[in-house]
Design a protein around this motif. Structure first.
Motif, short mmCIF file in Angstrom:
data_model
loop_
_atom_site.label_atom_id
_atom_site.label_comp_id
_atom_site.label_asym_id
_atom_site.label_seq_id
_atom_site.Cartn_x
_atom_site.Cartn_y
_atom_site.Cartn_z
N VAL A 186 7.41 11.80 -3.12
CA VAL A 186 7.86 11.23 -1.84
C VAL A 186 7.22 11.99 -0.67
O VAL A 186 6.72 11.38 0.28
N ILE A 187 7.22 13.32 -0.76
CA ILE A 187 6.69 14.14 0.35
C ILE A 187 5.20 13.85 0.58
O ILE A 187 4.76 13.65 1.71
N LEU A 188 4.41 13.80 -0.49
CA LEU A 188 2.97 13.54 -0.35
C LEU A 188 2.72 12.15 0.24
O LEU A 188 1.79 11.96 1.02
N THR A 189 3.58 11.17 -0.14
CA THR A 189 3.45 9.82 0.43
C THR A 189 3.68 9.85 1.94
O THR A 189 2.92 9.25 2.70
N VAL A 190 4.72 10.58 2.37
CA VAL A 190 5.02 10.68 3.81
C VAL A 190 3.86 11.37 4.54
O VAL A 190 3.42 10.92 5.60
N LEU A 224 0.82 -1.21 0.00
CA LEU A 224 0.00 0.00 0.00
C LEU A 224 0.86 1.27 0.00
O LEU A 224 0.53 2.25 -0.67
N ILE A 225 1.99 1.23 0.74
CA ILE A 225 2.91 2.38 0.71
C ILE A 225 3.45 2.56 -0.71
O ILE A 225 3.49 3.67 -1.24
N PHE A 239 0.68 11.49 3.62
CA PHE A 239 -0.46 10.59 3.63
C PHE A 239 -0.36 9.58 4.78
O PHE A 239 -1.31 9.41 5.55
N TRP A 240 0.80 8.93 4.90
CA TRP A 240 0.93 7.88 5.93
C TRP A 240 1.05 8.48 7.32
O TRP A 240 0.66 7.83 8.30
N ALA A 241 1.56 9.70 7.41
CA ALA A 241 1.57 10.39 8.70
C ALA A 241 0.14 10.61 9.17
O ALA A 241 -0.19 10.39 10.34
N VAL A 242 -0.75 11.03 8.24
CA VAL A 242 -2.16 11.24 8.60
C VAL A 242 -2.80 9.90 9.00
O VAL A 242 -3.52 9.82 9.99
N VAL A 243 -2.52 8.83 8.23
CA VAL A 243 -3.13 7.53 8.52
C VAL A 243 -2.71 7.03 9.91
O VAL A 243 -3.56 6.58 10.69
N PHE A 244 -1.43 7.12 10.22
CA PHE A 244 -0.94 6.53 11.47
C PHE A 244 -1.09 7.44 12.67
O PHE A 244 -1.18 6.97 13.80
N LEU A 245 -1.13 8.75 12.45
CA LEU A 245 -1.13 9.67 13.60
C LEU A 245 -2.49 10.25 13.91
O LEU A 245 -2.67 10.92 14.92
#
Lengths: 126, 138
Positions: free
Chosen positions: A113-117, A70-71, A119-125
């Protein structure tokens, strides 16, 4: 052979960020069209089939390997979207000057790369 | 002096016999190019909607997901996304196949398979969304 220089010089070239962007656009597009659409179909199909089928989908996608896929897919999307927007600019004939072309190529690669980081920051945090 | 230009070697690309033999332009390139861009704009809106929704949804369990997908506006957006994404992917993979598969028989088979998979998969996705959307109303 003519004496004048002939184009293209297939053997005379050096790496540049624009080439990386071009290759990654095709790789991420092909990846999403195969792996990404398979995940989309599994997601929708398992939801339609019921809780049991969805749980097996969620089990695989929630595993470390599933998260990694997914990442990868999210990076593929953000990268493809960023370089796609650069394509739109070049479609109107802009951004072909060497420096600007190089800068935009580096910018869209970083943006993916930045948008991916983010996105996953929002999902996990969240 | 030999024949130096493509025109001198092979004649005009627009002759009827050239098109019949598959030597000339199919005159479909601009259409393909434009559709690729139009579906790209659709993807920009629809896939961004899906990705942002996925980031913001509070939970990813069955109840949360099925409940979200079965909302009329979400189901509509997802149905449009499926059509648009599969169309865009079909156009993109067509170019990839045309770039790397040069034997005409293999190329035809690959393009035929691509059409079957893209249309079949898209239909399955639409049917799945419809089932969720209409089950919600029952």
């Amino acid at each position: 052979m003519a004496d004048r220089p002939l184009s293209p010089h297939l053997s005379i070239w050096k790496w540049g960020p624009h080439m990386l962007v071009s290759i990654l656009h095709r790789v991420t597009g092909s990846g999403m069209a195969t792996v990404g659409l398979a995940v989309l179909l599994w997601w929708l199909g398992s939801l339609a089939a019921g809780p049991e089928a969805y749980d097996s989908f969620a089990g695989v996608m929630g595993s470390p390997i599933g998260i990694l896929v997914l990442i990868g897919l999210s990076w593929a999307f953000f990268n493809h979207m960023s370089s796609g927007l650069r394509h739109f600019v070049m479609d109107i004939g802009a951004g072909f000057e060497i420096e600007r072309n190089k800068t935009s190529a580096l910018a869209v690669t970083a943006s993916g790369v930045i948008l991916t980081v983010v996105f996953w920051a929002v999902v996990f945090l969240k | 002096m030999g024949k130096h230009t493509t025109l001198e070697r092979y004649g005009s690309k627009t002759t009827a016999i050239g098109r019949v033999r598959g030597l000339g332009s199919a005159h479909g390139g601009a259409h393909h190019w434009l559709l690729q861009r139009l579906t790209a704009i659709g993807n920009l809106l629809l896939v961004t909607f899906l990705v942002v929704s996925m980031a913001l949804l509070p939970a990813y369990d069955y109840a949360a997901m099925a409940g979200w997908v079965s909302q009329p506006l979400v189901a509509t957006a997802l149905a449009l996304l499926v059509i648009n994404v599969f169309w865009h992917a079909r156009l993109g993979l067509q170019v990839v196949i045309e770039d790397y598969v040069h034997t005409s028989g293999n190329k035809f088979a690959a393009l035929a398979a691509l059409n079957i998979v893209a249309i079949g998969s898209g239909a399955f996705a639409l049917a799945s969304i419809a089932r969720l959307a209409f089950a919600g109303a029952a």
